[in-house]
Scaffold this motif. Structure first.
Motif, mmCIF file in Angstrom:
data_model
loop_
_atom_site.group_PDB
_atom_site.id
_atom_site.type_symbol
_atom_site.label_atom_id
_atom_site.label_comp_id
_atom_site.label_asym_id
_atom_site.label_seq_id
_atom_site.Cartn_x
_atom_site.Cartn_y
_atom_site.Cartn_z
ATOM 1 N N LEU A 46 0.832 -1.211 0.000
ATOM 2 C CA LEU A 46 0.000 0.000 0.000
ATOM 3 C C LEU A 46 0.861 1.253 0.000
ATOM 4 O O LEU A 46 0.642 2.181 -0.789
ATOM 5 C CB LEU A 46 -0.922 -0.017 1.215
ATOM 6 C CG LEU A 46 -1.772 1.232 1.457
ATOM 7 C CD1 LEU A 46 -2.886 1.321 0.432
ATOM 8 C CD2 LEU A 46 -2.354 1.223 2.868
ATOM 9 N N PHE A 47 1.852 1.291 0.893
ATOM 10 C CA PHE A 47 2.715 2.474 0.988
ATOM 11 C C PHE A 47 3.535 2.674 -0.286
ATOM 12 O O PHE A 47 3.739 3.799 -0.732
ATOM 13 C CB PHE A 47 3.639 2.357 2.197
ATOM 14 C CG PHE A 47 2.932 2.542 3.509
ATOM 15 C CD1 PHE A 47 2.135 3.647 3.734
ATOM 16 C CD2 PHE A 47 3.043 1.599 4.522
ATOM 17 C CE1 PHE A 47 1.471 3.825 4.938
ATOM 18 C CE2 PHE A 47 2.387 1.770 5.724
ATOM 19 C CZ PHE A 47 1.596 2.887 5.935
ATOM 20 N N VAL A 48 4.003 1.581 -0.886
ATOM 21 C CA VAL A 48 4.782 1.705 -2.123
ATOM 22 C C VAL A 48 3.903 2.230 -3.248
ATOM 23 O O VAL A 48 4.294 3.140 -4.000
ATOM 24 C CB VAL A 48 5.409 0.346 -2.489
ATOM 25 C CG1 VAL A 48 6.010 0.397 -3.902
ATOM 26 C CG2 VAL A 48 6.481 -0.039 -1.484
ATOM 27 N N THR A 49 2.700 1.679 -3.381
ATOM 28 C CA THR A 49 1.791 2.096 -4.453
ATOM 29 C C THR A 49 1.401 3.560 -4.325
ATOM 30 O O THR A 49 1.125 4.226 -5.320
ATOM 31 C CB THR A 49 0.525 1.211 -4.429
ATOM 32 O OG1 THR A 49 0.895 -0.164 -4.452
ATOM 33 C CG2 THR A 49 -0.369 1.496 -5.627
ATOM 34 N N SER A 53 1.865 6.509 -9.804
ATOM 35 C CA SER A 53 0.872 7.376 -10.433
ATOM 36 C C SER A 53 0.132 6.591 -11.510
ATOM 37 O O SER A 53 0.466 5.433 -11.794
ATOM 38 C CB SER A 53 1.538 8.616 -11.058
ATOM 39 O OG SER A 53 2.498 8.228 -12.029
ATOM 40 N N THR A 54 -0.869 7.209 -12.104
ATOM 41 C CA THR A 54 -1.668 6.587 -13.167
ATOM 42 C C THR A 54 -1.572 7.428 -14.430
ATOM 43 O O THR A 54 -1.714 8.657 -14.374
ATOM 44 C CB THR A 54 -3.144 6.463 -12.736
ATOM 45 O OG1 THR A 54 -3.218 5.681 -11.536
ATOM 46 C CG2 THR A 54 -3.973 5.789 -13.818
ATOM 47 N N THR A 58 -3.852 6.173 -20.748
ATOM 48 C CA THR A 58 -4.047 4.721 -20.820
ATOM 49 C C THR A 58 -4.706 4.143 -19.576
ATOM 50 O O THR A 58 -5.257 3.048 -19.621
ATOM 51 C CB THR A 58 -2.704 4.024 -21.045
ATOM 52 O OG1 THR A 58 -1.845 4.259 -19.906
ATOM 53 C CG2 THR A 58 -2.028 4.546 -22.307
ATOM 54 N N GLY A 59 -4.636 4.867 -18.460
ATOM 55 C CA GLY A 59 -5.182 4.348 -17.210
ATOM 56 C C GLY A 59 -4.298 3.322 -16.536
ATOM 57 O O GLY A 59 -4.682 2.737 -15.525
ATOM 58 N N GLN A 60 -3.098 3.103 -17.076
ATOM 59 C CA GLN A 60 -2.179 2.127 -16.508
ATOM 60 C C GLN A 60 -1.381 2.750 -15.363
ATOM 61 O O GLN A 60 -1.099 3.950 -15.356
ATOM 62 C CB GLN A 60 -1.215 1.616 -17.590
ATOM 63 C CG GLN A 60 -1.900 0.908 -18.750
ATOM 64 C CD GLN A 60 -2.617 -0.351 -18.308
ATOM 65 O OE1 GLN A 60 -2.075 -1.129 -17.504
ATOM 66 N NE2 GLN A 60 -3.816 -0.566 -18.822
ATOM 67 N N VAL A 61 -1.001 1.907 -14.414
ATOM 68 C CA VAL A 61 -0.202 2.357 -13.284
ATOM 69 C C VAL A 61 1.238 2.557 -13.728
ATOM 70 O O VAL A 61 1.849 1.673 -14.337
ATOM 71 C CB VAL A 61 -0.267 1.349 -12.128
ATOM 72 C CG1 VAL A 61 0.661 1.771 -10.987
ATOM 73 C CG2 VAL A 61 -1.699 1.217 -11.616
ATOM 74 N N VAL A 62 1.770 3.738 -13.427
ATOM 75 C CA VAL A 62 3.156 4.063 -13.767
ATOM 76 C C VAL A 62 4.002 3.883 -12.507
ATOM 77 O O VAL A 62 3.816 4.597 -11.521
ATOM 78 C CB VAL A 62 3.278 5.514 -14.281
ATOM 79 C CG1 VAL A 62 4.735 5.843 -14.610
ATOM 80 C CG2 VAL A 62 2.388 5.721 -15.496
ATOM 81 N N THR A 63 4.921 2.922 -12.541
ATOM 82 C CA THR A 63 5.718 2.588 -11.351
ATOM 83 C C THR A 63 6.951 3.473 -11.248
ATOM 84 O O THR A 63 8.084 3.003 -11.177
ATOM 85 C CB THR A 63 6.117 1.107 -11.386
ATOM 86 O OG1 THR A 63 6.849 0.863 -12.610
ATOM 87 C CG2 THR A 63 4.904 0.205 -11.322
ATOM 88 N N LEU A 264 -5.644 3.616 -8.718
ATOM 89 C CA LEU A 264 -5.197 2.853 -7.557
ATOM 90 C C LEU A 264 -4.109 3.568 -6.754
ATOM 91 O O LEU A 264 -4.149 3.541 -5.519
ATOM 92 C CB LEU A 264 -4.704 1.475 -7.998
ATOM 93 C CG LEU A 264 -5.774 0.516 -8.536
ATOM 94 C CD1 LEU A 264 -5.135 -0.794 -8.973
ATOM 95 C CD2 LEU A 264 -6.821 0.241 -7.461
ATOM 96 N N PRO A 265 -3.122 4.210 -7.376
ATOM 97 C CA PRO A 265 -2.107 4.901 -6.575
ATOM 98 C C PRO A 265 -2.685 5.993 -5.675
ATOM 99 O O PRO A 265 -2.297 6.112 -4.507
ATOM 100 C CB PRO A 265 -1.158 5.488 -7.635
ATOM 101 C CG PRO A 265 -1.292 4.584 -8.792
ATOM 102 C CD PRO A 265 -2.737 4.183 -8.805
ATOM 103 N N PHE A 266 -3.631 6.786 -6.204
ATOM 104 C CA PHE A 266 -4.210 7.832 -5.362
ATOM 105 C C PHE A 266 -5.082 7.227 -4.269
ATOM 106 O O PHE A 266 -5.131 7.747 -3.144
ATOM 107 C CB PHE A 266 -5.024 8.806 -6.203
ATOM 108 C CG PHE A 266 -5.472 10.021 -5.443
ATOM 109 C CD1 PHE A 266 -4.553 11.001 -5.088
ATOM 110 C CD2 PHE A 266 -6.789 10.183 -5.049
ATOM 111 C CE1 PHE A 266 -4.947 12.123 -4.361
ATOM 112 C CE2 PHE A 266 -7.190 11.293 -4.332
ATOM 113 C CZ PHE A 266 -6.266 12.270 -3.986
#
Length: 294
Positions: A46-49, A53-54, A58-63, A264-266
């Protein structure tokens, strides 16, 4: 020839008998491993995510590590208002449940007969066996314009509070009340009757006895109950959706960003706020020494 007494099983049993700490460590290894993987691992994820960002296209999670989510959370007045509202509701629910629970628990522990005490404990626990949604929707019905409360208050020229923050506090107070009653009841059971009698013999009035004798002894139990009611209210999002009207809590922001917004990140960033608040609350409680006596 190896005898039964010299078998490896016997030797291991004798060795573990001489090493109680090692025996305890082996017994706790499986649940601690599960706790580390399922709970602490989930918190770490959770803390890492929360720092990711998103992609808006594309709506994909950017790590990629970034503080943008936290900057948005703390700079936006809407989220600050929701955070303050959530903490205020959780604190108010805790105070309301403590005020209602203390006299109930005091009667159960000090005045009720053993048979009545058992029946009262069962009565307190019975609502926990009912569905959360059933109880929440029951309060929605009672708080509506044609509900039971309207029927009771209308002859006095009063009306129901309707849906909103007050309705959320009422519903959550009802839902979490057993979690406050039971710890206080357990704490009051440990209070010797001789202390109350001694205070009375020395001329202390009821309020002085409560303030100087009863409350200090049962304070750890009140703290234990407040941990339950405060944390459960802090993370709730269903009751406010049912009876809160247009009001929102942090749980609703998390839910909306997981579902409709697909961010999800937010959502993870917002979810860290109740965790940090509870860690700060537990640290503050720990500094008072109340948890040492639980």
């Amino acid at each position: 020839m190896t005898t039964t007494l010299d078998s490896p099983r016997r030797k291991a049993s004798a060795y573990l008998y001489r090493k109680p700490k090692l025996r305890l460590g082996i017994l706790l290894s499986a649940p601690m491993l599960w706790l580390g993987l399922a709970y602490l691992g989930a918190l770490a994820a959770l803390f890492v995510t929360a720092f990711w960002s998103t992609d808006v296209f594309t709506g994909q999670v950017v790590t990629e590590w970034s503080l943008n989510n936290f900057l948005t959370l703390f700079s936006d007045a809407v989220y600050r208002t929701i955070t303050l509202r959530t903490v205020g509701i959780a604190a108010l629910v805790t105070v309301v449940t403590a005020i209602i629970a203390f006299p109930m628990a005091f009667y159960m522990a000090k005045f009720a007969s053993p048979r009545a005490r058992r029946l009262l404990v069962i009565a307190v626990m019975t609502p926990l066996w009912a569905s959360y949604l059933v109880k929440a929707y029951a309060w929605r019905t009672m708080l509506s314009g044609n509900g039971v409360l309207h029927w009771l208050l209308n002859p006095f020229g009063l009306d129901t509070p309707g849906y909103g923050v007050l309705a959320t506090v009422i519903t959550l107070s009802y839902l979490w009340l057993p979690y406050m009653i039971l710890p206080i009841y357990a704490g009051l059971e440990r209070l010797p009757n001789s202390l109350v009698d001694a205070a009375s013999d020395l001329g202390a009035r009821p309020f002085r006895t409560f303030r100087s004798v009863v409350l200090p002894v049962t304070f750890p139990a009140v703290v234990a109950g407040s941990i339950f009611t405060f944390s459960l209210s802090l993370g709730d999002y269903i009751a406010v959706k049912i009876v809160g009207g247009t009001s929102q809590m942090l749980g609703n922001v998390v839910y909306d960003n997981i579902g409709a917004a697909n961010n999800l990140p937010f959502a993870a960033t917002v979810a860290t706020v109740p965790v940090v608040i509870m860690l700060a609350y537990l640290a503050a409680v720990r500094r008072t020494g109340a948890l040492d006596n639980l």
